[in-house]
Each structure stands twice: as structure tokens, then as C-alpha cells.
Design an enzyme around this catalytic site. Sequence first.
Site, mmCIF file in Angstrom:
data_model
loop_
_atom_site.group_PDB
_atom_site.id
_atom_site.type_symbol
_atom_site.label_atom_id
_atom_site.label_comp_id
_atom_site.label_asym_id
_atom_site.label_seq_id
_atom_site.Cartn_x
_atom_site.Cartn_y
_atom_site.Cartn_z
ATOM 1 N N ARG A 99 0.818 -1.254 -0.067
ATOM 2 C CA ARG A 99 -0.096 -0.054 -0.085
ATOM 3 C C ARG A 99 0.955 1.387 -0.016
ATOM 4 N NH1 ARG A 99 -0.772 2.978 4.082
ATOM 5 N NH2 ARG A 99 0.056 1.554 5.527
ATOM 6 N N TYR A 106 -7.504 1.377 17.877
ATOM 7 C CA TYR A 106 -7.672 0.523 18.821
ATOM 8 C C TYR A 106 -8.289 0.933 20.157
ATOM 9 C CZ TYR A 106 -3.666 -1.120 16.122
ATOM 10 O OH TYR A 106 -3.202 -1.439 14.928
ATOM 11 N N ARG A 131 -13.392 -19.854 27.320
ATOM 12 C CA ARG A 131 -12.280 -19.882 26.025
ATOM 13 C C ARG A 131 -12.911 -18.867 25.117
ATOM 14 N NH1 ARG A 131 -14.074 -26.265 26.250
ATOM 15 N NH2 ARG A 131 -15.885 -25.350 26.225
ATOM 16 N N ARG A 132 -13.747 -18.099 25.650
ATOM 17 C CA ARG A 132 -14.270 -16.720 24.979
ATOM 18 C C ARG A 132 -13.544 -15.401 25.475
ATOM 19 N NH1 ARG A 132 -20.617 -18.394 25.435
ATOM 20 N NH2 ARG A 132 -20.185 -20.301 24.354
ATOM 21 N N CYS A 161 -3.519 -3.337 13.045
ATOM 22 C CA CYS A 161 -2.555 -4.309 12.676
ATOM 23 C C CYS A 161 -2.450 -5.440 13.485
ATOM 24 C CB CYS A 161 -1.017 -3.622 12.433
ATOM 25 S SG CYS A 161 -0.916 -2.436 11.001
ATOM 26 N N ARG A 164 -2.122 -9.045 11.775
ATOM 27 C CA ARG A 164 -2.416 -9.483 10.303
ATOM 28 C C ARG A 164 -1.268 -8.912 9.431
ATOM 29 N NH1 ARG A 164 -3.004 -5.008 7.319
ATOM 30 N NH2 ARG A 164 -3.638 -2.939 8.655
ATOM 31 N N SER A 165 -0.584 -7.727 9.748
ATOM 32 C CA SER A 165 0.553 -7.235 8.993
ATOM 33 C C SER A 165 1.670 -6.808 9.926
ATOM 34 C CB SER A 165 -0.305 -5.847 8.139
ATOM 35 O OG SER A 165 0.771 -5.239 7.401
ATOM 36 N N ALA A 166 2.534 -7.097 9.781
ATOM 37 C CA ALA A 166 3.806 -7.069 10.757
ATOM 38 C C ALA A 166 5.151 -6.425 9.862
ATOM 39 C CB ALA A 166 4.168 -8.276 11.141
ATOM 40 N N ASN A 195 5.481 -4.084 19.288
ATOM 41 C CA ASN A 195 4.162 -4.822 19.373
ATOM 42 C C ASN A 195 4.453 -5.909 20.432
ATOM 43 O OD1 ASN A 195 3.726 -4.253 15.999
ATOM 44 N ND2 ASN A 195 2.529 -3.359 17.563
ATOM 45 N N HIS A 250 6.757 -8.724 7.161
ATOM 46 C CA HIS A 250 7.546 -8.135 5.999
ATOM 47 C C HIS A 250 8.610 -7.504 6.286
ATOM 48 C CE1 HIS A 250 3.854 -5.931 6.455
ATOM 49 N NE2 HIS A 250 4.744 -4.929 6.762
ATOM 50 N N TYR A 265 10.658 -4.004 4.635
ATOM 51 C CA TYR A 265 10.359 -2.882 4.109
ATOM 52 C C TYR A 265 12.068 -2.962 3.168
ATOM 53 C CZ TYR A 265 5.745 -1.332 5.149
ATOM 54 O OH TYR A 265 4.495 -1.200 5.497
HETATM 55 N N1 LIG Z 1 4.630 1.084 8.538
HETATM 56 C C1 LIG Z 1 4.439 1.154 9.623
HETATM 57 N N2 LIG Z 1 5.015 0.432 10.477
HETATM 58 C C2 LIG Z 1 4.374 0.412 11.999
HETATM 59 O O1 LIG Z 1 5.146 -0.261 12.728
HETATM 60 C C3 LIG Z 1 3.481 1.103 12.179
HETATM 61 C C4 LIG Z 1 2.879 2.015 11.177
HETATM 62 N N3 LIG Z 1 3.373 1.910 9.922
HETATM 63 N N4 LIG Z 1 1.808 2.769 11.532
HETATM 64 C C5 LIG Z 1 1.169 2.583 12.944
HETATM 65 C C6 LIG Z 1 2.072 2.176 13.916
HETATM 66 C C7 LIG Z 1 2.970 3.167 14.364
HETATM 67 N N5 LIG Z 1 4.088 2.597 14.927
HETATM 68 C C8 LIG Z 1 5.453 2.780 14.794
HETATM 69 C C9 LIG Z 1 5.632 3.973 14.334
HETATM 70 C C10 LIG Z 1 7.140 4.524 14.180
HETATM 71 C C11 LIG Z 1 7.826 3.578 15.017
HETATM 72 C C12 LIG Z 1 9.418 4.294 15.170
HETATM 73 O O2 LIG Z 1 9.885 5.179 14.216
HETATM 74 N N6 LIG Z 1 10.346 3.831 15.838
HETATM 75 C C13 LIG Z 1 11.638 4.309 16.191
HETATM 76 C C14 LIG Z 1 11.708 5.268 17.385
HETATM 77 C C15 LIG Z 1 10.724 5.685 17.893
HETATM 78 C C16 LIG Z 1 10.917 6.736 19.273
HETATM 79 O O3 LIG Z 1 12.284 6.811 19.791
HETATM 80 O O4 LIG Z 1 10.159 7.245 19.704
HETATM 81 C C17 LIG Z 1 12.364 2.717 16.537
HETATM 82 O O5 LIG Z 1 13.711 2.921 16.050
HETATM 83 O O6 LIG Z 1 11.980 1.904 17.124
HETATM 84 C C18 LIG Z 1 7.578 2.725 15.743
HETATM 85 C C19 LIG Z 1 6.346 2.336 15.678
HETATM 86 C C20 LIG Z 1 3.848 1.129 14.594
HETATM 87 N N7 LIG Z 1 2.982 1.213 13.466
HETATM 88 O O1 LIG Z 2 1.228 -1.957 15.446
HETATM 89 C C1 LIG Z 2 1.485 -2.045 14.231
HETATM 90 C C2 LIG Z 2 0.914 -1.109 13.305
HETATM 91 C C3 LIG Z 2 1.452 -0.992 12.082
HETATM 92 N N1 LIG Z 2 2.298 -2.017 11.496
HETATM 93 C C4 LIG Z 2 2.708 -2.174 10.202
HETATM 94 C C5 LIG Z 2 2.346 -3.189 9.351
HETATM 95 C C6 LIG Z 2 2.412 -2.675 8.124
HETATM 96 O O2 LIG Z 2 3.738 -2.336 7.494
HETATM 97 C C7 LIG Z 2 1.629 -1.255 8.325
HETATM 98 C C8 LIG Z 2 0.132 -1.036 7.851
HETATM 99 O O3 LIG Z 2 0.097 -1.336 6.859
HETATM 100 P P1 LIG Z 2 -1.152 -2.238 5.848
HETATM 101 O O4 LIG Z 2 -1.197 -1.865 4.622
HETATM 102 O O5 LIG Z 2 -2.341 -1.444 6.572
HETATM 103 O O6 LIG Z 2 -1.039 -3.673 6.196
HETATM 104 O O7 LIG Z 2 1.998 -1.154 9.466
HETATM 105 C C9 LIG Z 2 2.950 -2.694 12.619
HETATM 106 O O8 LIG Z 2 3.977 -3.548 12.052
HETATM 107 N N2 LIG Z 2 2.539 -2.784 13.830
#
Ligand SMILES: Nc1nc(=O)c2c([nH]1)NC[C@@H]1CN(c3ccc(C(=O)N[C@@H](CCC(=O)O)C(=O)O)cc3)CN21
Ligand SMILES: O=c1ccn([C@H]2C[C@H](O)[C@@H](COP(=O)(O)O)O2)c(=O)[nH]1
Length: 291
Positions: A46, A119, A151-152, A171, A191-193, A202, A232, A234
Amino acid sequence: MSEDGNTSDEYPHLSRLGLVPPAGVDVAYEELLAEVLLDGAVKTDRTGTGTRSVFARQLRYDLTVGFPRITTKFVAMKAVKGELLWFLRGDMNARWLQERGISIWDEWADAEGELGPIYGAQWRSWPARDGGTIDQIAGLIDTLRRDPDSRRMLVSAWNVGELDRMALAPCHAFFQCYVADGHLSLQVYQRSADLFLGVPFNIASYALLTHMLAQQADLEVGELVWTGGDCHVYNNHVSQVRQQLSRVPAAYPFPRLRLERAESIDAYAMEDIDASAGYQHHPTIKAPVAV
Ligand SMILES: Nc1nc(=O)c2c([nH]1)NC[C@@H]1CN(c3ccc(C(=O)N[C@@H](CCC(=O)O)C(=O)O)cc3)CN21
Ligand SMILES: O=c1ccn([C@H]2C[C@H](O)[C@@H](COP(=O)(O)O)O2)c(=O)[nH]1
């Protein structure tokens, strides 16, 4: 067989990269990173970034051994704690996070900070047919106390009828609790990681949630089971992943969690949570987030 007793067939992709993993908090996660780099299917996504990906994998953490905070890079626990407390507030606006210096949701928020019913909204106020709302977290804690063999015990953020109003579809879509012999285990379905940026967050977040729920229900913690759908890396995270895999997590033990007891699941504060004890870690690795 390494000195720690891991055999190469347990971690075949790390072995193919010539890495002999020591046991510890990082190894299963690193094996998954290695698998995706070596054997992942090339997929578009996406965000237009492009990924390598495998489908349906599981990571398991025995929470009685310690707290699963990845050590081969610095995991920003302040953001993990803040985000979880923000979900538990039922908050849908990024302001509360921003006021605490946490910017991880900024890219998805509108000019007013709004994110739609993501959420927090679904956990604490899922819209009911009669016009009222359902607090899934309060219901879960009530069931954990009264009927732990149930179990619910599920909490879902995947509200199909409201997906189009959310800034990002959930996600970590839902989780289930399980109690046996007084120990609370939790399985989350993601569902998407985003394996490099999202997943270390997470895992730590759901480990923390398991501890909070156990504390509120007077249970011990058990196991955290993380199940990923589209797992995945990136394309613009590949060099960071290679750097991370080249770091040996030495004999780093699991970090430990200190969680001050709060009166209710709504009463935890940032200061009540500390996962720094025993956290020996490698430096931060920066990476761009795909929006
Ligand atoms: N592509 C994508 N990946 C994700 O993990 C993700 C999303 N989108 N969208 C919604 C949320 C937002 N999340 C995120 C967004 C940014 C970071 C990040 O940049 N982390 C950095 C440092 C963050 C900090 O110091 O505050 C890192 O190095 O982990 C982590 C999780 C998890 N989710
Ligand atoms: O808690 C989170 C929130 C988001 N992600 C990641 C997983 C995907 O890379 C993107 C969401 O894109 P979709 O096209 O909606 O799947 O954000 C994550 O790992 N953990």
C-alpha cells in the site's frame, strides 16, 4: 551446536547466514528476519515502498523468564508504554502522546490529531447495536477474575463496520487470553507486521499488557504468543536489518519488568512501568517509517 545448546536446524536461516545464535530474547525474532531476507517473496504494498514477506509465523516468549525487549537494537520503551496507556485510555487523538514527546502516530493523524476509531476506541467503547458501547477490556478482566477457564476471552480491534473511518486498519487485530495453573498467557494476531520497526514495539507492548492483566486478576504471567500474518521487511529497511543481524546478542539475559500495582487497569501511569533492569542493548538503528 553452539555453547548455548542451540542447534543449527532450530535456526536454519541464521545458520545459512553463518550466524550461530546464542539463546536469549532476540534469537527467534532474528531467525524470522533472516528468513524474510533470504526467502521472502517480493511484494508491492500500500505504501509504495515494496517488501519481502513470508506468511503466518509465530514467536513465543516465556514471560516467567523475563521481559521480551529486543537487545540487538534499542527499543524505545517510553513510546511502548505511552502507546499502551493511550490505547487503554480509549483515546483516538494523538495529542496525549505528543504532549509526552511520543510521535509514533503523527504521520497518520489529521491536523487536529484525530485518528478515527482505532484500537483504543474499539477496546474501550465498541459501538453496540442499542446505541451504547461495550468496554471489552473491563469485560475481559471481569471474566479473568470470575471464569478464568473461559474460552471466550477475546478482545478485537477489527470492527469491520468502522474500518473505513480508521486512519489505519488495526494491525494487531485481536488477542485471546488463556489461564492454566494460575498463569495468564496471551496470543495476539497481527495481520500485517513491519518486522523491523513495528514488531519489537508490538511484542514489548503485548508483554506489558499481559503483565497488567495478570496483576489486575491476581494471576501469574505465562506465555506471550505472537502470531503474524504478512510478516515483511520493507526494502528501505534491508541494510538496517543486516546491521542488526550482524550484532551478536552476546549472552544478554532477558531484561526484567517492574510494574507497580495500580488500583485498576485505568490507573497505571508511566512511572509505574520500568523495563530497564537488566536491559543491556546495542545502539539505536534508525529507519524511515512507511506511511
Ligand atoms: N509502516 C508502519 N510500521 C509500523 O510499525 C506502524 C505503522 N506503519 N503505523 C502505525 C504504527 C505506528 N508504529 C510505529 C511508528 C514508528 C516507529 C518508530 O519510528 N520507531 C523508532 C523510534 C521511535 C521513538 O524513539 O520514539 C524505532 O527506532 O523503533 C515505531 C512504531 C507502529 N505502527
Ligand atoms: O502496531 C503496528 C502497526 C502497524 N504495523 C505496520 C504493518 C504494515 O507495515 C503497516 C500497515 O500497513 P497495511 O497496508 O495496513 O498492512 O504498519 C505494525 O507492524 N505494527
